[in-house]
Write an enzyme that holds these catalytic residues in place. Sequence first.
Site, PDB file in Angstrom:
ATOM      1  CB  VAL A  13      62.741  78.978 -44.071  1.00  0.00           C
ATOM      2  CG1 VAL A  13      61.558  78.049 -44.267  1.00  0.00           C
ATOM      3  CG2 VAL A  13      62.286  80.431 -44.051  1.00  0.00           C
ATOM      4  CB  SER A  14      68.196  78.549 -43.720  1.00  0.00           C
ATOM      5  OG  SER A  14      68.097  77.415 -42.889  1.00  0.00           O
ATOM      6  CB  THR A  15      67.714  81.604 -47.463  1.00  0.00           C
ATOM      7  OG1 THR A  15      66.997  80.571 -48.152  1.00  0.00           O
ATOM      8  CG2 THR A  15      69.072  81.063 -47.045  1.00  0.00           C
ATOM      9  CD  GLN A  18      65.258  77.654 -47.341  1.00  0.00           C
ATOM     10  OE1 GLN A  18      65.535  78.185 -46.282  1.00  0.00           O
ATOM     11  NE2 GLN A  18      65.684  76.439 -47.656  1.00  0.00           N
ATOM     12  CB  ALA A  46      66.827  83.077 -38.269  1.00  0.00           C
TER      13      ALA A  46
END
Length: 207
Positions: A13-15, A18, A46
């Site tokens: 996941v990006s953040t 999440q 990341a």
Amino acid sequence: MGQLRSAALYCRVSTGDQSCERQSRDLQAFAERGGFKVVAVFTETASGTVTARSERTKVIQLARDRRIEAVLVTELTRWGRSTTDLLHTLQELETYGVSLVAQTGLQFDLRSPQGKLFASLMSALAEFERDLLRERIRSGIAAAQERGVKFGRQKGQRVKADRYEARVMALKRAGKSYRAIAAELHLSKNTVMDIIHRVNDRKNSTG
């Protein structure tokens, strides 16, 4: 029933707000349907542009150790940072005999004709991506030059000499010799002489 293929699940996941929980759950079901035996699950937070991905590195290490035959992801964007990065890691996995399988239906087994075709397309896209980047850089430089921005070392510019000029002249006024100044500032004697001569020439030209 044939032998199950060993696989690692990779979720990203990006953040931090999440969660990888849904990806992991979906991939577990996907592995069961596809005849894969899950030997490890890796989750990571990341953004798509972050270079360092420690968990992905661990997946590649499993492939290197011949402990898995496939890597399962929900989407290719979960795995690759860019077209170039995706192609590079696909080729690395291929050397270990490991396929990258996306839940969306894309399977990159570079040993198969389909996989080789995808690799050729990915290589072309990677080159296109690099060409676009080079074009953007050239366009940016051209636009900056039109605005009067100068790049690189300019004529008459002496970066190192200019940086040491004030200290050289201070030591010269203190009565130190060229050799002593050079030794104290870790410069060559010729550099010290050049700095002092240039300063004196400027004074004479304005005096």
